[in-house]
Design an enzyme around this catalytic site. Structure first.
Site, PDB file in Angstrom:
ATOM      1  N   TYR A 157     109.247  -9.954  77.818  1.00  0.00           N
ATOM      2  CA  TYR A 157     107.978 -10.322  78.466  1.00  0.00           C
ATOM      3  C   TYR A 157     106.834 -10.330  77.461  1.00  0.00           C
ATOM      4  CZ  TYR A 157     103.900  -9.566  81.574  1.00  0.00           C
ATOM      5  OH  TYR A 157     102.691  -9.642  82.211  1.00  0.00           O
ATOM      6  N   SER A 326     106.051   1.672  75.602  1.00  0.00           N
ATOM      7  CA  SER A 326     104.834   1.919  74.835  1.00  0.00           C
ATOM      8  C   SER A 326     104.328   3.287  75.257  1.00  0.00           C
ATOM      9  CB  SER A 326     103.774   0.866  75.147  1.00  0.00           C
ATOM     10  OG  SER A 326     104.231  -0.425  74.838  1.00  0.00           O
ATOM     11  N   ARG A 329      98.567   3.022  75.838  1.00  0.00           N
ATOM     12  CA  ARG A 329      97.837   1.754  75.769  1.00  0.00           C
ATOM     13  C   ARG A 329      96.404   2.015  76.219  1.00  0.00           C
ATOM     14  NH1 ARG A 329     102.685  -1.186  77.635  1.00  0.00           N
ATOM     15  NH2 ARG A 329     101.823  -1.471  79.714  1.00  0.00           N
TER      16      ARG A 329
END
Length: 376
Positions: A157, A326, A329
């Site tokens: 993505y 991740s 962020r």
């Protein structure tokens, strides 16, 4: 182009108008302006109350159809919200995710460059890649981008979205603005698995589903990853801050865009990518789970200790091989504030309550499903 809000001759095309962000943007445009809307999507259940509006025209279609793309690009402003954006699908359907997030929007960008439309393309905060726990502010034009190995389909993505951004930025004569959402949440977000969708939705809908069903909230890899959560209503206000620039007539076209001075472009929202987020609303996923348990208990009028405790699961166990995450962020929002005068303001407790109250009201009477709930 002069985007006066009281000009009823202006039509805005919204691709994905029936989705989570799209339904809120549609309502706001019809409430705050005299514009018309050409809306494209495959599902309109969130906007049933707008289907008969005389200022709207809706089409059941997607960007895979070239004739639909060409029609969309006839309108002066095109907002592209369409995407496959649920983590479980990144893992199981990487080719389709890439086609949805690169092939189709690239074709729309080509058509807008040809027609002269202003393309506002929604990307993702995931383009910043595999960030570490000690990552600082993510700055649109400065932060380095690092992704996992090609075998980690988790990045299908993000990679497709980043490639689309690069393609858009490389097109001559295209008027464009890229939006990078940081965890937009609010009413109508995602779905409840087994009721009006399948697979695994994003974290807020996962947790909301578990709470409504009386199940433990699943913390992927302990829930130590951090996210910044942003009200969808703040996101809509950002869009109007962006529209305001067009309203003032500062929208260069064609050769004028190419010849604009570097200094002028530095102060223009065109040919720019914007982070849209709220760094004040940063939480670990475990902290999010605990806040949501407390808010849900308050909504239900029950003790918080009657709500099941969260459970830890591994990412590979839950999503399968190829899962990575991740770890943090955190958006820099200086550019949006400097160029548009916009800053998200809704605090985290309000953001979560307005989201959870809607979810509880909407799904409390639905039947349970055997589908698990988890976080991403």
């Amino acid at each position: 182009m002069n985007l006066q809000f009281n000009d009823s001759s202006i039509t805005v095309a919204i691709v994905g108008c029936g989705g989570f962000i799209g339904c809120h943007l549609l309502d706001a445009i019809l409430t705050r302006t005299q514009w018309r809307v050409f809306g494209v999507d495959l599902d309109f259940y969130r906007i049933q109350h707008r289907l008969g509006d005389e200022r709207c025209e809706f089409m059941v279609a997607d960007l895979a159809d070239k004739s639909v793309v060409e029609r969309i690009a006839k309108y002066p402003v095109v907002v592209n919200l369409a995407a496959i954006c649920t983590p479980s699908r990144y893992m199981a359907e990487a080719p389709e995710v890439i086609r949805s997030n690169y092939d189709h929007p690239a074709a729309l960008a080509d058509a807008c460059a040809k027609s002269g439309s202003w393309l506002i393309h929604f990307s993702t905060s995931e383009i910043y890649g595999r960030t570490s726990a000690d990552s600082g502010l993510l700055v649109e034009d400065e932060s380095e981008l690092t992704f996992g190995p090609v075998t980690a389909s988790r990045w299908s993505y993000a990679t497709a979205k980043l490639l689309t951004e690069r393609y858009i930025a490389g097109l001559k004569n295209l008027k464009w603005t890229v939006v990078r959402p940081f965890n937009f949440v609010g009413p109508y977000m995602d779905f409840m698995p087994g009721v009006d969708g399948s697979g695994i939705p994003r974290v807020l809908a996962n947790f909301s589903t578990a709470l409504v069903r009386g199940e433990p909230l699943k913390l992927v890899n302990g829930g130590i990853a951090k996210r910044s959560f942003t009200s969808v209503f703040d996101a809509v206000d950002f869009m109007f801050a962006l529209f305001e620039v067009g309203q003032m007539g500062r929208l260069p076209a064609g050769a004028a865009l190419e010849k604009a001075s570097e200094k002028a472009l530095e102060k223009s929202p065109f040919s720019q990518a914007f982070n849209i987020g709220n760094p004040d609303n940063e939480l670990t996923i475990a902290e999010l789970a605990n806040k949501m348990r407390k808010i849900f208990a308050d909504i239900r009028g029950v003790p918080v200790d009657s709500i099941p405790e969260p459970q830890v699961v591994s990412g590979v166990e839950y999503y399968g091989e190829g899962y990575e995450d991740s770890m943090r962020r955190l958006p820099s929002v200086e550019k949006a504030e400097r160029l548009l005068g916009f800053k998200a303001k809704t605090p985290i407790d309000v953001v979560l309550r307005e989201s959870l109250e809607w979810f509880v009201g909407h799904y409390s009477n639905t039947s349970h499903s055997d589908t698990d709930s988890a976080s991403s």
